[in-house]
Design a protein around this motif. Structure first.
Motif, PDB file in Angstrom:
ATOM      1  N   THR A  29       1.937-134.448  -5.157  1.00  0.00           N
ATOM      2  CA  THR A  29       3.212-135.154  -5.064  1.00  0.00           C
ATOM      3  C   THR A  29       4.331-134.345  -5.696  1.00  0.00           C
ATOM      4  O   THR A  29       5.431-134.245  -5.143  1.00  0.00           O
ATOM      5  CB  THR A  29       3.104-136.543  -5.728  1.00  0.00           C
ATOM      6  N   THR A  30       4.066-133.742  -6.841  1.00  0.00           N
ATOM      7  CA  THR A  30       5.066-132.899  -7.498  1.00  0.00           C
ATOM      8  C   THR A  30       5.426-131.714  -6.620  1.00  0.00           C
ATOM      9  O   THR A  30       6.611-131.398  -6.435  1.00  0.00           O
ATOM     10  CB  THR A  30       4.544-132.410  -8.858  1.00  0.00           C
ATOM     11  N   GLY A  32       7.548-132.943  -3.726  1.00  0.00           N
ATOM     12  CA  GLY A  32       8.897-133.254  -4.186  1.00  0.00           C
ATOM     13  C   GLY A  32       9.732-132.000  -4.369  1.00  0.00           C
ATOM     14  O   GLY A  32      10.895-131.936  -3.951  1.00  0.00           O
ATOM     15  N   GLN A  63      12.986-130.880  -2.125  1.00  0.00           N
ATOM     16  CA  GLN A  63      14.239-130.563  -2.803  1.00  0.00           C
ATOM     17  C   GLN A  63      14.741-129.183  -2.389  1.00  0.00           C
ATOM     18  O   GLN A  63      15.916-128.994  -2.068  1.00  0.00           O
ATOM     19  CB  GLN A  63      14.065-130.626  -4.318  1.00  0.00           C
ATOM     20  N   LEU A 103       5.909-140.798  -3.907  1.00  0.00           N
ATOM     21  CA  LEU A 103       6.793-139.680  -3.590  1.00  0.00           C
ATOM     22  C   LEU A 103       8.248-140.103  -3.693  1.00  0.00           C
ATOM     23  O   LEU A 103       9.092-139.335  -4.145  1.00  0.00           O
ATOM     24  CB  LEU A 103       6.498-139.124  -2.194  1.00  0.00           C
ATOM     25  N   ASN A 104       8.531-141.345  -3.314  1.00  0.00           N
ATOM     26  CA  ASN A 104       9.913-141.834  -3.419  1.00  0.00           C
ATOM     27  C   ASN A 104      10.412-141.796  -4.860  1.00  0.00           C
ATOM     28  O   ASN A 104      11.581-141.484  -5.101  1.00  0.00           O
ATOM     29  CB  ASN A 104      10.034-143.245  -2.846  1.00  0.00           C
ATOM     30  N   VAL A 121       9.438-139.647  -7.188  1.00  0.00           N
ATOM     31  CA  VAL A 121       9.653-138.234  -7.506  1.00  0.00           C
ATOM     32  C   VAL A 121      10.991-137.771  -6.935  1.00  0.00           C
ATOM     33  O   VAL A 121      11.711-137.001  -7.565  1.00  0.00           O
ATOM     34  CB  VAL A 121       8.494-137.371  -6.957  1.00  0.00           C
ATOM     35  N   LEU A 122      11.321-138.265  -5.732  1.00  0.00           N
ATOM     36  CA  LEU A 122      12.568-137.879  -5.080  1.00  0.00           C
ATOM     37  C   LEU A 122      13.767-138.681  -5.572  1.00  0.00           C
ATOM     38  O   LEU A 122      14.909-138.352  -5.253  1.00  0.00           O
ATOM     39  CB  LEU A 122      12.432-138.039  -3.562  1.00  0.00           C
TER      40      LEU A 122
END
Length: 78
Positions: free
Chosen positions: A21-22, A25, A29, A50-51, A53-54
């Motif tokens: 996930t990191t 993200g 980005q 994920l949302n 993280v974003l």
């Protein structure tokens, strides 16, 4: 000559807790900052975040869509 933009599919899978996930993200980005838009990101993990993280709010999760389809009787996921 006109430039042709090709779409890409990037899938990330593996064991839990390894930073998928990191990584996603950071990749999203980077792509956004590089002007590579639009981007569709789908977090199919049952424990999707994920949302977070974003830094965006998820209106509907894939799990909620799955549950709604099953409740409607269209498909059984059992």
């Amino acid at each position: 000559m006109e430039e042709i933009n090709m779409g890409h599919v990037i899938a990330v899978a593996g064991k839990g807790g390894v930073g998928k996930t990191t990584l996603c993200g950071l990749l999203i980005q980077y792509l956004c900052e590089s002007g590579k838009k639009p981007i569709l990101a789908v977090d199919a993990d049952a424990n999707s975040n994920l949302n977070e993280v974003l830094g965006v709010e998820a209106e509907v999760t894939l799990g909620e869509v799955r549950e709604e389809i099953e409740r409607a009787g269209w498909i059984s996921f059992q």
